[in-house]
Write a protein that holds these residues in place. Sequence first.
Motif, PDB file in Angstrom:
ATOM      1  N   ASP A  94       2.112 -18.765 -17.620  1.00 30.08           N
ATOM      2  CA  ASP A  94       1.046 -19.825 -17.227  1.00 30.08           C
ATOM      3  C   ASP A  94       0.528 -20.856 -17.963  1.00 30.08           C
ATOM      4  O   ASP A  94       0.450 -21.795 -17.451  1.00 30.08           O
ATOM      5  CB  ASP A  94      -0.248 -18.559 -16.601  1.00 30.08           C
ATOM      6  N   LYS A 104      -2.182 -22.301 -12.217  1.00 31.01           N
ATOM      7  CA  LYS A 104      -2.327 -20.828 -12.213  1.00 31.01           C
ATOM      8  C   LYS A 104      -1.618 -20.077 -11.272  1.00 31.01           C
ATOM      9  O   LYS A 104      -1.985 -19.042 -10.910  1.00 31.01           O
ATOM     10  CB  LYS A 104      -3.978 -20.819 -11.961  1.00 31.01           C
ATOM     11  N   TRP A 140       1.151 -18.389 -11.483  1.00 33.77           N
ATOM     12  CA  TRP A 140       1.606 -16.947 -12.213  1.00 33.77           C
ATOM     13  C   TRP A 140       0.562 -16.063 -12.409  1.00 33.77           C
ATOM     14  O   TRP A 140       0.804 -14.734 -12.255  1.00 33.77           O
ATOM     15  CB  TRP A 140       2.563 -17.220 -13.347  1.00 33.77           C
ATOM     16  N   SER A 141      -0.533 -16.414 -13.124  1.00 32.23           N
ATOM     17  CA  SER A 141      -1.458 -15.757 -13.345  1.00 32.23           C
ATOM     18  C   SER A 141      -2.442 -15.034 -11.879  1.00 32.23           C
ATOM     19  O   SER A 141      -2.960 -13.964 -12.323  1.00 32.23           O
ATOM     20  CB  SER A 141      -2.543 -16.225 -14.299  1.00 32.23           C
TER      21      SER A 141
END
Length: 560
Positions: free
Chosen positions: A288, A401, A403-404
Amino acid sequence: MKALVLLSVAYALVSCVFSATTAAELKSKNCNDVRAAYSSKGFNSNDVPNKGVNGAPLKVCPQGYSCCTLEMEEKLSQQSNTEIKAPVSQLSTNLQSTFRQRYSHFDKFFRELLKNAESSLHNMFVRTYGMMYVQNAELFKKFFEDLTRYYSSGSAAINLESMLSDFWAELLERMFRLVNVQYEFTDEYMGCVSRHTDQLMPFGDVPRKLRIQLTRAFVAARTFTKGLSLMPEVVNKVSMVSTSPSCVRAAMKMLYCPYCSGQVALKPCQNYCLNVMRGCLANQADLDTEWNNFLDAMLNLADRLEGPFNFESVMDPIDVKISEAIMNMQENSMQVSQKVFQGCGQPKPSMAFRTKRSIKETAFTGRFRPYSPDARPTTAAGTSLDRLTGDVKKRLKHAKKFWSTLPETVCAGERIAPGDECWNGTAKSRYESVVIGNGLANQVSNPDVDVDITKPDIVIRSQIAVLKEMTSWLKAAHSGNDISFETDEEASSGDEEGESGSGCDPPSCTTDQDIYFSTPQVPRLVPVAKGPSDAAASRRGSLLLALSALLLALLVPHWR
């Protein structure tokens, strides 16, 4: 103390009674609901027992009486692996599709701009210069071919600065012959002319300005499209990372252990789901930071494309700019020729010229007549750069953001049950564990997924390195530099340098270093006399030049 012991004993007795009651209920209750739910997943309903059976062989779900056999548990584990990947795959596929389309739009737009610019120049120059242009059209065709190659492959295929220098030098040679048709020029002589194109400045300040504008616009355009094309590749590779056995085990426990207890409609608690997904996607979450840095660099370069590095504003009027340069050469042809004769030597009169057409018929006489606005192509690919850039900036911001926030995106809606009426991993009750953070390092305390934090995923680490490299290219392009062929000359240039200045790049063409008029020099192509007396030879050379000039002055009126 005695009261506390009695309370503990009472709690244990209640728990035993409750467990025994639940087991008894499951043992006596039929598993019809489980059979229907199991069959809906594509499995054979005959695998499901009619009533609860001894669950001691089970490896994941609570043991005791259960509607699941070991064979069912194994099949449901495979199913849970598929189902936990499905939402991540869907989100990743959507993201890939979004940026593949944007890459295609930008790439098509830039290529069509190049084609439109070439077509516009050809049509304008045919009308303006007629056969003079047609006979030299391959020079301009190659110019656009080289620009297209640079856009496609960058400095690996074309050194843009050298290509532009060669173009102007070749154009000077051809025009110099056209405005001086009464002379004969050897290839060696024309080599002298082309070597000093920058100092002669026959085209005014146009080449310098155009070089800066083209370099910045092309570097920005090709780097931005490369960034757009990279995004789907990274997303695809990262989303294809296989789940670990511990993740599959945790997913099975979360999604299908309620089936085994006969509660087929029970969904996991949200915080329970978050811990499972953060454990399963720990490596992806580590992408991320670099992902967000990359997106920020893309957004910054998009601002450049909208502003000083606007590819459309450079390419659309390029025909006018090149024609302006040609007009500068035509209007200053006498002064340019004088400088050339001073520096490269007096050329020989053309003997064949007397039998050909007059100077008026043969010399370059084209005059610039610009097109009306209606004659120009309006846009490329049915859109404009501002519209494309505005759209992609929204998409880039939305992708930050990614992926997070995947666990939160997956653990939402119909996939989870709100409040306390949810599956906590062992029963229908509140989930009491603390929700851990994102990333591999935080998984050391994950209560639901065993994650080896000492072994980061190799694929994801390689994609982090890819993003870092691309981010450095984007930052270089933001400064107007091609990182694969960065030049010191442009590194310190301001954003608006291309619009002002004297027209000379120091130190090559400052007035006090002019090769023609600063200090007396030996003409570039006049042979140096050999012998004991260089001074005498020099005087004889000067006398011969003077006689040649006088003879030329006497003969030219007769040729006309």
